[in-house]
Design a protein around this motif. Structure first.
Motif, PDB file in Angstrom:
ATOM      1  N   SER A  92       0.836  -1.209   0.000  1.00  0.00           N
ATOM      2  CA  SER A  92       0.000   0.000   0.000  1.00  0.00           C
ATOM      3  C   SER A  92       0.869   1.256   0.000  1.00  0.00           C
ATOM      4  N   LEU A  93       1.951   1.217   0.760  1.00  0.00           N
ATOM      5  CA  LEU A  93       2.865   2.357   0.805  1.00  0.00           C
ATOM      6  C   LEU A  93       3.555   2.555  -0.535  1.00  0.00           C
ATOM      7  N   ARG A  94       3.945   1.466  -1.167  1.00  0.00           N
ATOM      8  CA  ARG A  94       4.580   1.568  -2.492  1.00  0.00           C
ATOM      9  C   ARG A  94       3.609   2.202  -3.489  1.00  0.00           C
ATOM     10  N   HIS A  95       2.336   1.831  -3.379  1.00  0.00           N
ATOM     11  CA  HIS A  95       1.319   2.389  -4.275  1.00  0.00           C
ATOM     12  C   HIS A  95       1.190   3.900  -4.057  1.00  0.00           C
ATOM     13  N   ASP A  96       1.168   4.333  -2.810  1.00  0.00           N
ATOM     14  CA  ASP A  96       1.060   5.759  -2.504  1.00  0.00           C
ATOM     15  C   ASP A  96       2.262   6.541  -3.048  1.00  0.00           C
ATOM     16  N   ILE A  97       3.453   5.982  -2.847  1.00  0.00           N
ATOM     17  CA  ILE A  97       4.665   6.663  -3.330  1.00  0.00           C
ATOM     18  C   ILE A  97       4.658   6.733  -4.849  1.00  0.00           C
ATOM     19  N   SER A  98       4.252   5.650  -5.485  1.00  0.00           N
ATOM     20  CA  SER A  98       4.176   5.629  -6.950  1.00  0.00           C
ATOM     21  C   SER A  98       3.183   6.669  -7.457  1.00  0.00           C
ATOM     22  N   GLU A  99       2.052   6.793  -6.779  1.00  0.00           N
ATOM     23  CA  GLU A  99       1.041   7.777  -7.184  1.00  0.00           C
ATOM     24  C   GLU A  99       1.564   9.198  -7.007  1.00  0.00           C
ATOM     25  N   MET A 100       2.249   9.455  -5.895  1.00  0.00           N
ATOM     26  CA  MET A 100       2.798  10.788  -5.647  1.00  0.00           C
ATOM     27  C   MET A 100       3.843  11.159  -6.691  1.00  0.00           C
ATOM     28  N   LEU A 101       4.773  10.251  -6.945  1.00  0.00           N
ATOM     29  CA  LEU A 101       5.828  10.534  -7.916  1.00  0.00           C
ATOM     30  C   LEU A 101       5.272  10.659  -9.331  1.00  0.00           C
ATOM     31  N   SER A 102       4.217   9.905  -9.624  1.00  0.00           N
ATOM     32  CA  SER A 102       3.588   9.998 -10.949  1.00  0.00           C
ATOM     33  C   SER A 102       2.937  11.365 -11.148  1.00  0.00           C
ATOM     34  N   MET A 103       2.297  11.877 -10.100  1.00  0.00           N
ATOM     35  CA  MET A 103       1.701  13.219 -10.177  1.00  0.00           C
ATOM     36  C   MET A 103       2.779  14.264 -10.496  1.00  0.00           C
ATOM     37  N   LEU A 104       3.891  14.190  -9.779  1.00  0.00           N
ATOM     38  CA  LEU A 104       4.960  15.153  -9.979  1.00  0.00           C
ATOM     39  C   LEU A 104       5.592  14.990 -11.357  1.00  0.00           C
ATOM     40  N   ASN A 105       5.694  13.744 -11.810  1.00  0.00           N
ATOM     41  CA  ASN A 105       6.285  13.491 -13.124  1.00  0.00           C
ATOM     42  C   ASN A 105       5.384  13.997 -14.249  1.00  0.00           C
ATOM     43  N   LYS A 106       4.057  13.932 -14.041  1.00  0.00           N
ATOM     44  CA  LYS A 106       3.125  14.449 -15.049  1.00  0.00           C
ATOM     45  C   LYS A 106       3.285  15.955 -15.218  1.00  0.00           C
ATOM     46  N   PHE A 107       3.503  16.654 -14.125  1.00  0.00           N
ATOM     47  CA  PHE A 107       3.775  18.089 -14.231  1.00  0.00           C
ATOM     48  C   PHE A 107       5.045  18.327 -15.032  1.00  0.00           C
ATOM     49  N   ALA A 108       6.044  17.493 -14.803  1.00  0.00           N
ATOM     50  CA  ALA A 108       7.306  17.635 -15.520  1.00  0.00           C
ATOM     51  C   ALA A 108       7.121  17.430 -17.023  1.00  0.00           C
ATOM     52  N   VAL A 109       6.300  16.447 -17.387  1.00  0.00           N
ATOM     53  CA  VAL A 109       6.002  16.204 -18.802  1.00  0.00           C
ATOM     54  C   VAL A 109       5.267  17.403 -19.395  1.00  0.00           C
ATOM     55  N   GLY A 110       4.326  17.954 -18.639  1.00  0.00           N
ATOM     56  CA  GLY A 110       3.588  19.130 -19.108  1.00  0.00           C
ATOM     57  C   GLY A 110       4.491  20.327 -19.339  1.00  0.00           C
ATOM     58  N   VAL A 111       5.477  20.513 -18.476  1.00  0.00           N
ATOM     59  CA  VAL A 111       6.430  21.611 -18.645  1.00  0.00           C
ATOM     60  C   VAL A 111       7.268  21.392 -19.898  1.00  0.00           C
ATOM     61  N   ARG A 112       7.718  20.150 -20.105  1.00  0.00           N
ATOM     62  CA  ARG A 112       8.579  19.872 -21.267  1.00  0.00           C
ATOM     63  C   ARG A 112       7.839  20.112 -22.572  1.00  0.00           C
ATOM     64  N   HIS A 113       6.551  19.832 -22.602  1.00  0.00           N
ATOM     65  CA  HIS A 113       5.756  20.017 -23.818  1.00  0.00           C
ATOM     66  C   HIS A 113       5.105  21.394 -23.881  1.00  0.00           C
ATOM     67  N   ASP A 114       5.561  22.317 -23.043  1.00  0.00           N
ATOM     68  CA  ASP A 114       5.109  23.711 -23.080  1.00  0.00           C
ATOM     69  C   ASP A 114       3.613  23.845 -22.779  1.00  0.00           C
ATOM     70  N   ILE A 115       3.089  22.928 -21.963  1.00  0.00           N
ATOM     71  CA  ILE A 115       1.693  23.014 -21.535  1.00  0.00           C
ATOM     72  C   ILE A 115       1.585  23.794 -20.230  1.00  0.00           C
ATOM     73  N   PHE A 116       2.547  23.570 -19.342  1.00  0.00           N
ATOM     74  CA  PHE A 116       2.584  24.256 -18.059  1.00  0.00           C
ATOM     75  C   PHE A 116       3.737  25.239 -18.024  1.00  0.00           C
ATOM     76  N   ASN A 117       3.546  26.308 -17.259  1.00  0.00           N
ATOM     77  CA  ASN A 117       4.563  27.350 -17.111  1.00  0.00           C
ATOM     78  C   ASN A 117       5.448  27.025 -15.916  1.00  0.00           C
ATOM     79  N   ILE A 118       6.730  26.822 -16.159  1.00  0.00           N
ATOM     80  CA  ILE A 118       7.636  26.438 -15.083  1.00  0.00           C
ATOM     81  C   ILE A 118       7.810  27.563 -14.069  1.00  0.00           C
ATOM     82  N   GLU A 119       7.699  28.810 -14.510  1.00  0.00           N
ATOM     83  CA  GLU A 119       7.832  29.930 -13.581  1.00  0.00           C
ATOM     84  C   GLU A 119       6.672  29.943 -12.578  1.00  0.00           C
ATOM     85  N   ILE A 120       5.454  29.728 -13.074  1.00  0.00           N
ATOM     86  CA  ILE A 120       4.291  29.661 -12.191  1.00  0.00           C
ATOM     87  C   ILE A 120       4.410  28.465 -11.260  1.00  0.00           C
TER      88      ILE A 120
END
Length: 249
Positions: A92-120
Motif C-alpha cells: 500500500s505504501l509503495r502504491h502511494d509513493i508511486s502515485e505521488m511521484l507519478s503526479m509530480l512526473n506528469k507536471f514535468a512532462v507538461g512543462v517539457r511540452h510547453d503546456i505548463f509554465n515552469i515559472e508559475i
C-alpha cells in the motif's frame, strides 16, 4: 527651387520613405508575434494554475500519509535504508509513493511540452518539487535498476527549478545596481543617435553646397527620423528575443 533640385530631393526622400514603410511592416509583424506569445503564455499560466489546484489537496494528503507510514518527523528528511526496507515490505505504501511521484512526473512532462509554465509552477511549489525529489532519490534510484528512465522527466524539471532558484538569488544580489545600469544604457542610446545625426549633418553641409538651408534641414530631419525608428526597432526586437528566451527557459 528649380526642377533639378526638386527631383534630387524627391529621390533622396523616396528611399527613406521606403525604408520607413519596411520598418513599420516589420514592427507590425513583431507586435503580432508578441501578442500571440502573450496569449499563449496566458493560456499556459491558466492551465498550470488549474492543474495544480485540482491535485494540490490530493497531493498533500498522500504525502502526509507516506511520511506518517515512514515515521518521518522532519518533512523532507532523505530516505534511509530502513525506510527503503519498510517500503519494499508494504504494498500500500509503495502504491502511494508511486502515485505521488507519478503526479509530480506528469507536471514535468507538461512543462517539457510547453503546456505548463515552469515559472508559475516554481512560485506555487518549486521548493516542494525539489525537496521531495531529493528526499525520495534513494527509492527512485532503486526503481531504476529495473526501469532506467522512470521519472526521468521529474529529474529534468528539478534541475530546471534549481537553476531558476540560483538565478533568482543572483538577480536579488544585483537588484540595487539595475536602475543605474538601465539609465546608463538609455543615455548611451540617445547619445549614439545624437552623434550620428551630428556627423550626418556635418557631412551634408560640407558636400551639399548647392542645397538650400530648407533642403538641408529636411534631409537632416528625415535622417534623424530614420535613425530614431531603426534604433527603437532594434531595442524592441532585442526585448522581444529576451522575452522569448525567458518563455522557453
Amino acid at each position: 527651387m528649380d526642377l533639378d533640385t526638386l527631383a534630387n530631393i524627391s529621390d533622396v526622400v523616396s528611399i527613406p520613405i521606403a525604408i520607413i514603410g519596411l520598418i513599420l511592416v516589420l514592427h507590425q509583424l513583431y507586435l503580432t508575434r508578441i501578442e500571440s506569445e502573450k496569449e499563449h503564455l496566458r493560456t499556459k499560466n491558466e492551465m498550470t494554475l488549474n492543474a495544480y489546484t485540482s491535485i494540490r489537496k490530493d497531493l498533500r494528503i498522500i504525502t502526509s500519509r507516506i511520511r506518517k507510514e515512514l515515521d518521518i518527523d522532519d518533512g523532507f528528511k532523505k530516505l534511509t535504508q530502513d525506510h527503503i526496507y519498510i517500503i519494499r515490505q508494504n504494498k500500500s505504501l509503495r502504491h502511494d509513493i508511486s502515485e505521488m511521484l507519478s503526479m509530480l512526473n506528469k507536471f514535468a512532462v507538461g512543462v517539457r511540452h510547453d503546456i505548463f509554465n515552469i515559472e508559475i509552477l516554481n512560485e506555487l511549489s518549486g521548493e516542494y518539487f525539489i525537496k521531495t525529489h531529493k528526499q525520495f532519490s534513494p527509492y527512485i534510484k532503486l526503481l531504476r535498476v529495473d526501469s532506467y528512465d522512470i521519472y526521468s522527466e521529474y529529474d529534468i524539471l528539478v534541475n530546471r527549478l534549481t537553476q531558476i532558484s540560483i538565478s533568482k538569488m543572483s538577480l536579488l544580489s544585483k537588484e540595487e545596481i539595475k536602475p543605474t545600469l538601465r539609465n546608463s544604457i538609455k543615455i548611451d542610446r540617445w547619445a549614439l543617435l545624437f552623434g550620428a545625426v551630428v556627423i550626418t549633418e556635418t557631412y551634408i553641409y560640407n558636400i551639399g553646397q548647392h542645397l538650400t538651408f530648407v533642403n538641408k534641414f529636411i534631409i537632416t530631419f528625415l535622417i534623424f527620423l530614420i535613425l530614431g525608428i531603426m534604433m527603437q526597432l532594434y531595442y524592441a526586437v532585442d526585448k522581444y528575443f529576451s522575452l522569448v528566451h525567458r518563455m522557453k527557459s
